[in-house]
Design an enzyme around this catalytic site. Sequence first.
Site, PDB file in Angstrom:
ATOM      1  N   ASP A  18      -3.927  -1.430  -6.609  1.00  0.00           N
ATOM      2  CA  ASP A  18      -4.491  -1.842  -5.320  1.00  0.00           C
ATOM      3  C   ASP A  18      -5.886  -2.443  -5.521  1.00  0.00           C
ATOM      4  O   ASP A  18      -6.896  -1.755  -5.460  1.00  0.00           O
ATOM      5  CB  ASP A  18      -4.547  -0.628  -4.387  1.00  0.00           C
TER       6      ASP A  18
ATOM      7  N   ARG B 153       0.833  -1.204   0.000  1.00  0.00           N
ATOM      8  CA  ARG B 153       0.000   0.000   0.000  1.00  0.00           C
ATOM      9  C   ARG B 153       0.861   1.245   0.000  1.00  0.00           C
ATOM     10  O   ARG B 153       0.897   1.997   0.970  1.00  0.00           O
ATOM     11  CB  ARG B 153      -0.910  -0.010   1.223  1.00  0.00           C
TER      12      ARG B 153
END
Lengths: 373, 373
Positions: free
Chosen positions: B127, B119
Amino acid sequence: MRIAVVRETRPGETRVALVPDLVPKLTALGHEVGVEPGAGEAAGFADELYAEAGAGLVDQPLPGAEVVVSVNPLDRDRLHQLREGTITVSFLPVSTSLDLVADLRDLRVTALAMELVPRISRAQSMDALSSQALVSGYRCAIVAAGLLRRFFPLNMTAAGTVQPAQVVVLGAGVAGLQAIATSKRLGAVVQAYDVRAAAAEEIRSVGAKAIDLQLETLEGTGGYAREMDEDRAARQKDALAPYIAGADALITTAAVPGRRAPLLVTAAMVEAMKPGSVVVDLASESGGNVEGSVPGKVLRIGHAQVWGGDNVPSQMPGPASSLYAQNVVNLLALMSHEGDVVPDFDDEVVVGACVTHAGEVRHAPTREAIEGP
Amino acid sequence: MRIAVVRETRPGETRVALVPDLVPKLTALGHEVGVEPGAGEAAGFADELYAEAGAGLVDQPLPGAEVVVSVNPLDRDRLHQLREGTITVSFLPVSTSLDLVADLRDLRVTALAMELVPRISRAQSMDALSSQALVSGYRCAIVAAGLLRRFFPLNMTAAGTVQPAQVVVLGAGVAGLQAIATSKRLGAVVQAYDVRAAAAEEIRSVGAKAIDLQLETLEGTGGYAREMDEDRAARQKDALAPYIAGADALITTAAVPGRRAPLLVTAAMVEAMKPGSVVVDLASESGGNVEGSVPGKVLRIGHAQVWGGDNVPSQMPGPASSLYAQNVVNLLALMSHEGDVVPDFDDEVVVGACVTHAGEVRHAPTREAIEGP
């Protein structure tokens, strides 16, 4: 006076004509309220709430009642429990209830039909067609958003942009405007069409684009649309076709009071819609704006899922009942005088809403339909 | 390189790992794309669309493939069709897939897990947990609005005012924030809670009130929450109880990656909810935030309807697939070099996502779980 609130008997009906919150309004006017046990159950209002609010629970509320309030008209069995001179307040679709109206006349009941309350400013607070249409219109948009397997809003993400849904609404009365407003709130791109000239501005006022088909407009009475001839209907279908074909969700809400709903969208027009598209036909019950829609069902036509509305206000019985009850209480308040309910036949609201009184059918078109010209 | 897009085999899965629109991005990088017939069908992408976009339709795409993209990991049968050195890109929940990971290792497959992409800002566009959570969060709010038999928005009408719905959202990650934003758009009054300190500001930024329980916050790695001890969990339940009891709709989205979802709401807390209230538990599949919720079912607990999420992104397969495919294509683009796909093991994105490579388990916790410390 003794006001009875009955448990509805129509299959699928979940509403109730009076909610506990409004009982004190009637008792303050000097009335007694008798509620049939279980009347509010399906709408989420338990018997105890009525009792706490000052109503009585009465197993057989009709024989002693002077006023009876309900959502749907009483069925024939129950009608015959009424005494002469009783006042009934309910929806009463006269054109499809001629036998019932004749019974009401013969029983010398004063029957008031909520859908006949005139559409004048003073009677706005008694406009039950509008209050229930508000519920239906919201529900239609939520149903469309639930059926559609994509986003209503635009989404811009790190991975890319998801385009908003294209929603087309046909009919921009109270229900249509609410469907537009709700779809807009959710972020859809909304276009709408209505045959009335005044509608374009209302459509824009709730944030949608008004579709201009370059056809003549059709104004009826009381702010409603009037029926169109076959030629105009055909031209309208042709002109609407590309808008329908481009829609992800189509919501139709066009109704002409007391008549079959106009068929606006043919099966061929639905078949031209994109894979995954959805159609919500609020008018399904009164004949349908969309060919092939069936009340209470979700069908597949072409690539589209087609949802047909069936007593849609009953899908949100709590708020639908609260609003309807407010309409009913306002009408009763208008007629209340020192603890009595006395319809004033010099008042255009009462005259407009009255179907039968003192052994006569007072609503002219209905009298003509029953008794001849 | 030859990139294969397979038809998903997991029951109920409707997504696809590549959408037609993105085929040109891969061919522009010098790759060939082979799509298994029917791969996009459930998501609304017909075979012809892939062909028109420049992909081939390949009945047996695996034996000739150098890269295989899918949403779910390949099942064991299909895995054994892969050649040594093949790169697979998919979701791969390592903690519950140890046997599968051991197979991937033994087959000398380079397996990349989308949920392990770090992340960090540079990898935002890859993502997939976030992109799928966006879909789920929106869907949860739409489901709640559909189940609730009342309005989300405030309605002020001639007949009276209808109060807006009270919505409580637990967990304010991507899904929770999207559920909040969608509920707010619809006009509900929204309050939300998350154990992370940073969440309060995010909750306020999408227009909801952040619930402050006066408890210590719990920050984990990568912006996720960490698990809490029993004492804090008990105090949190007590403190949340009145908020739950006051809610018309409760939406729970709290998840700790790779772990059982925390139980935030007991059956007793649901039983204290009002008649007609609804609960939407997005975490149902990973154990549930709400005691008694069952994935894929709507149950009654007390007066509430409790909806359990089951592969929620599959309820909106078109946008979920588009976003996932964009994530996958961005990861492949990162690794593409002159028509080849060459994972760079000096790149923290590749290192983070890699589960197996060259006969080794590269993801340390998984290696430990399979091979011991």
